[in-house]
Scaffold this motif. Structure first.
Motif, PDB file in Angstrom:
ATOM      1  N   THR A   1      -4.497  10.718  -2.917  1.00 41.02           N
ATOM      2  CA  THR A   1      -3.984   9.456  -2.944  1.00 41.02           C
ATOM      3  C   THR A   1      -2.582   9.371  -2.528  1.00 41.02           C
ATOM      4  N   GLU A   2      -1.926  10.420  -2.784  1.00 34.48           N
ATOM      5  CA  GLU A   2      -0.363  10.485  -2.319  1.00 34.48           C
ATOM      6  C   GLU A   2      -0.269  10.251  -0.744  1.00 34.48           C
ATOM      7  N   ILE A   3      -1.326  10.658   0.110  1.00 34.76           N
ATOM      8  CA  ILE A   3      -1.354  10.073   1.283  1.00 34.76           C
ATOM      9  C   ILE A   3      -1.431   8.643   1.683  1.00 34.76           C
ATOM     10  N   LEU A   4      -1.879   7.923   0.836  1.00 36.39           N
ATOM     11  CA  LEU A   4      -2.060   6.415   0.806  1.00 36.39           C
ATOM     12  C   LEU A   4      -0.452   5.805   0.480  1.00 36.39           C
ATOM     13  N   VAL A   5       0.198   6.623  -0.528  1.00 31.28           N
ATOM     14  CA  VAL A   5       1.489   6.154  -0.691  1.00 31.28           C
ATOM     15  C   VAL A   5       2.350   6.421   0.526  1.00 31.28           C
TER      16      VAL A   5
ATOM     17  N   GLY B   1       7.812   2.853   7.563  1.00 32.33           N
ATOM     18  CA  GLY B   1       7.629   1.649   8.259  1.00 32.33           C
ATOM     19  C   GLY B   1       8.191   0.305   7.633  1.00 32.33           C
ATOM     20  N   LEU B   2       7.909   0.778   6.151  1.00 33.22           N
ATOM     21  CA  LEU B   2       8.038  -0.412   5.090  1.00 33.22           C
ATOM     22  C   LEU B   2       9.481  -1.132   5.260  1.00 33.22           C
ATOM     23  N   PRO B   3       9.434  -2.413   5.331  1.00 33.68           N
ATOM     24  CA  PRO B   3      10.754  -3.195   5.716  1.00 33.68           C
ATOM     25  C   PRO B   3      11.584  -3.248   4.289  1.00 33.68           C
ATOM     26  N   LYS B   4      12.828  -3.462   4.633  1.00 34.58           N
ATOM     27  CA  LYS B   4      13.882  -3.600   3.593  1.00 34.58           C
ATOM     28  C   LYS B   4      13.428  -4.872   2.617  1.00 34.58           C
ATOM     29  N   ASP B   5      13.535  -4.677   1.448  1.00 33.60           N
ATOM     30  CA  ASP B   5      13.310  -5.678   0.386  1.00 33.60           C
ATOM     31  C   ASP B   5      11.580  -6.258   0.581  1.00 33.60           C
ATOM     32  N   ALA B   6      10.896  -5.226   0.895  1.00 26.46           N
ATOM     33  CA  ALA B   6       9.642  -5.564   0.993  1.00 26.46           C
ATOM     34  C   ALA B   6       8.856  -5.919  -0.247  1.00 26.46           C
ATOM     35  N   ARG B   7       7.614  -6.786  -0.060  1.00 29.56           N
ATOM     36  CA  ARG B   7       6.851  -7.259  -1.163  1.00 29.56           C
ATOM     37  C   ARG B   7       5.381  -6.556  -1.176  1.00 29.56           C
ATOM     38  N   ILE B   8       4.991  -5.946  -2.197  1.00 30.52           N
ATOM     39  CA  ILE B   8       3.851  -5.112  -2.053  1.00 30.52           C
ATOM     40  C   ILE B   8       2.874  -5.424  -3.092  1.00 30.52           C
TER      41      ILE B   8
ATOM     42  N   ILE C   1       0.074   4.062  -7.700  1.00 24.67           N
ATOM     43  CA  ILE C   1       0.009   3.734  -6.306  1.00 24.67           C
ATOM     44  C   ILE C   1       1.527   2.756  -6.040  1.00 24.67           C
ATOM     45  N   LEU C   2       1.685   1.745  -6.718  1.00 28.50           N
ATOM     46  CA  LEU C   2       2.395   0.572  -6.611  1.00 28.50           C
ATOM     47  C   LEU C   2       3.616   1.198  -7.365  1.00 28.50           C
ATOM     48  N   ILE C   3       3.671   1.793  -8.484  1.00 25.60           N
ATOM     49  CA  ILE C   3       4.974   2.315  -9.110  1.00 25.60           C
ATOM     50  C   ILE C   3       5.612   3.339  -8.140  1.00 25.60           C
ATOM     51  N   SER C   4       4.764   4.482  -7.639  1.00 22.28           N
ATOM     52  CA  SER C   4       5.430   5.414  -6.961  1.00 22.28           C
ATOM     53  C   SER C   4       6.008   4.686  -5.667  1.00 22.28           C
ATOM     54  N   LEU C   5       5.337   3.780  -5.111  1.00 26.87           N
ATOM     55  CA  LEU C   5       6.234   3.028  -4.085  1.00 26.87           C
ATOM     56  C   LEU C   5       7.665   2.601  -4.343  1.00 26.87           C
ATOM     57  N   LEU C   6       7.598   2.023  -5.615  1.00 26.58           N
ATOM     58  CA  LEU C   6       8.660   1.254  -6.101  1.00 26.58           C
ATOM     59  C   LEU C   6       9.810   2.008  -6.556  1.00 26.58           C
TER      60      LEU C   6
ATOM     61  N   GLY D   1      11.514  -2.967 -13.880  1.00 23.64           N
ATOM     62  CA  GLY D   1      11.033  -4.323 -13.766  1.00 23.64           C
ATOM     63  C   GLY D   1      10.723  -4.958 -12.696  1.00 23.64           C
ATOM     64  N   ARG D   2      10.374  -4.066 -11.458  1.00 24.51           N
ATOM     65  CA  ARG D   2      10.358  -4.612 -10.259  1.00 24.51           C
ATOM     66  C   ARG D   2       8.855  -4.648 -10.207  1.00 24.51           C
ATOM     67  N   ALA D   3       7.876  -4.265 -11.004  1.00 25.40           N
ATOM     68  CA  ALA D   3       6.443  -4.389 -10.806  1.00 25.40           C
ATOM     69  C   ALA D   3       6.018  -5.148 -11.667  1.00 25.40           C
ATOM     70  N   SER D   4       4.881  -6.072 -11.280  1.00 21.32           N
ATOM     71  CA  SER D   4       4.273  -7.046 -12.480  1.00 21.32           C
ATOM     72  C   SER D   4       2.804  -6.748 -12.274  1.00 21.32           C
ATOM     73  N   PHE D   5       2.074  -7.154 -13.182  1.00 21.65           N
ATOM     74  CA  PHE D   5       0.650  -6.811 -13.258  1.00 21.65           C
ATOM     75  C   PHE D   5      -0.111  -7.989 -13.565  1.00 21.65           C
ATOM     76  N   VAL D   6      -1.309  -8.332 -12.896  1.00 21.22           N
ATOM     77  CA  VAL D   6      -1.977  -9.639 -13.147  1.00 21.22           C
ATOM     78  C   VAL D   6      -3.539  -9.238 -13.057  1.00 21.22           C
ATOM     79  N   LYS D   7      -4.122  -9.851 -14.167  1.00 25.59           N
ATOM     80  CA  LYS D   7      -5.647  -9.671 -14.096  1.00 25.59           C
ATOM     81  C   LYS D   7      -6.275 -10.531 -12.867  1.00 25.59           C
ATOM     82  N   SER D   8      -6.829  -9.913 -12.019  1.00 29.91           N
ATOM     83  CA  SER D   8      -7.289 -10.786 -10.875  1.00 29.91           C
ATOM     84  C   SER D   8      -8.732  -9.989 -10.126  1.00 29.91           C
ATOM     85  N   ASN D   9      -9.734 -10.805  -9.940  1.00 34.01           N
ATOM     86  CA  ASN D   9     -10.772 -10.247  -9.105  1.00 34.01           C
ATOM     87  C   ASN D   9     -10.448 -10.192  -7.646  1.00 34.01           C
TER      88      ASN D   9
END
Length: 285
Positions: free
Chosen positions: A103-107, A113-120, A130-135, A165-173
Motif C-alpha cells: 500500500t506504500e505505492i498508493l501513498v 504532483g501533490l500541490p501545495k496546501d492540498a486537501r486529501i 494512508i492519510l496520516i502518511s501523506l500528512l 491536528g491536520r487529519a479529521s475522521f468522519v463516519k461515512s458510507n
C-alpha cells in the motif's frame, strides 16, 4: 509450553520457535523473536549478552501467552498492537486491516504532483495509515479519512495525533457525509471477491475485519461506486488513486476512463504485479 518450566531467554525463544513451527506459522523464527522483543524490550545485542539470563516469571508468562495466541494464527501486529507503514508506527487491532507494504505505492503515487496546501480525502480509511502518511510527509496539507466502521475510526483517531491536528475522521458510507472538494482522493477499498475470502490465510480470513476485505462477487463494487461519484468531489486536475488486486488493473482502468478520468495509469508493486490505478479529473465543459 508451560511457565512451570522456568526458562532463560535462549530456551524461551527456542521453545517458541519450535511451537510456532508446529502450528504452521510461516515466519516462526521472526515472529518468536519479535514477540520476545515486545515483551522484554531487548535488542539483538542485549539478547546475545544475556541469553542465559533467566526470564522473570511475569515476562515468561506474558511471552508464552502471546506465543500461544500467535500459534492460533492471530496476526503478530494485533498481538503487539503496532504495525509499521511508510516508516511510521501505527496502532492496530482486530477492527482494522493491518497496513501492508504494497500500500506504500498508493501513498507514493498520491504524493506525486501533490500541490501545495492540498486537501486529501481517504475513503475506507481503516487505521488511517494512508492519510496520516501523506500528512506526515507533507506538513502543508490537510485531510479527511472516512470509514463506515465506528471501531475502525476510533483506531484512526488514535493514530491521527501523529498528523498534528491536520487529519479529521468522519463516519461515512463512502461520500455520504463528505463536503467540499479535494486535490486527491485515495482509497484502498475492500476488493477481494467474496468466494475467494475462504481461501485466504487464516491470519486474514479469521482475524481481520470481513467488511474491510469483501468487495462483492466480482471484487469491484467499491471501485464502481467511488469512480461514479468522485468527479463531484475532485478539484479541476485532481487525482483519484486506488489500490487494486493484482488481477483488477484492466477493469478498474476501464471504469475510470468510462467515467471521464484522463491519463489513467496502472502501476506495479515491487513484485511486478498491478497494484495501483490513478487518473486525473477534468471538469466537463
Amino acid at each position: 509450553m508451560s511457565v512451570h518450566d522456568r526458562k532463560n531467554l535462549k530456551s524461551a525463544l527456542e521453545s517458541a520457535i519450535l511451537y510456532l513451527q508446529k502450528q504452521g506459522v510461516e515466519e516462526a523464527r521472526q515472529d518468536a523473536w519479535l514477540l520476545l522483543e515486545h515483551v522484554c524490550g531487548i535488542s539483538h545485542s542485549t539478547y546475545f549478552v544475556h541469553s542465559e539470563d533467566e526470564m522473570p516469571k511475569e515476562q515468561q508468562e506474558q511471552y508464552e501467552a502471546l506465543v500461544r495466541k500467535r500459534g492460533e494464527h492471530i496476526p503478530l501486529q494485533q498481538l503487539t498492537g503496532e504495525a509499521w507503514f511508510y516508516g511510521i508506527p501505527f496502532f492496530v487491532n482486530e477492527h482494522v486491516l493491518i497496513p501492508r507494504q504494497d500500500t506504500e505505492i498508493l501513498v507514493e503515487e498520491a504524493l506525486r504532483g501533490l500541490p501545495k496546501d492540498a486537501r486529501i480525502l481517504d475513503l475506507c480509511t481503516g487505521s488511517g495509515c494512508i492519510l496520516i502518511s501523506l500528512l506526515v510527509t507533507r506538513e502543508d496539507c490537510t485531510g479527511i479519512g472516512a470509514d463506515l466502521s465506528e471501531k475502525a475510526l476510533q483506531v484512526a483517531e488514535k493514530n491521527g495525533a501523529q498528523a498534528g491536528g491536520r487529519a479529521s475522521f468522519v463516519k461515512s458510507n463512502l461520500f455520504e457525509n463528505i463536503e467540499g472538494t479535494f486535490d486527491v482522493i485515495a482509497s484502498n477499498p475492500p476488493y477481494i471477491r467474496t468466494d475467494v475470502i475462504e481461501t485466504l490465510m487464516p491470519e486474514v480470513r479469521d482475524h481481520e475485519p470481513r467488511m474491510a476485505l469483501d468487495g462483492s462477487a466480482d471484487g469491484l463494487v467499491f471501485y464502481r461506486k467511488i469512480t461514479e461519484q468522485a468527479g463531484s468531489y475532485l478539484k479541476e486536475g485532481g487525482k483519484l488513486c486506488f489500490e487494486i488486486g493484482y488481477d483488477q488493473g484492466d477493469e478498474v482502468r476501464e471504469l475510470m476512463e468510462t467515467h471521464g478520468f484522463a491519463d489513467v495509469q496502472v502501476l506495479k508493486d515491487l513484485a511486478g504485479l498491478d497494484r495501483v490505478v490513478t487518473g486525473i479529473w477534468h471538469k466537463k465543459t
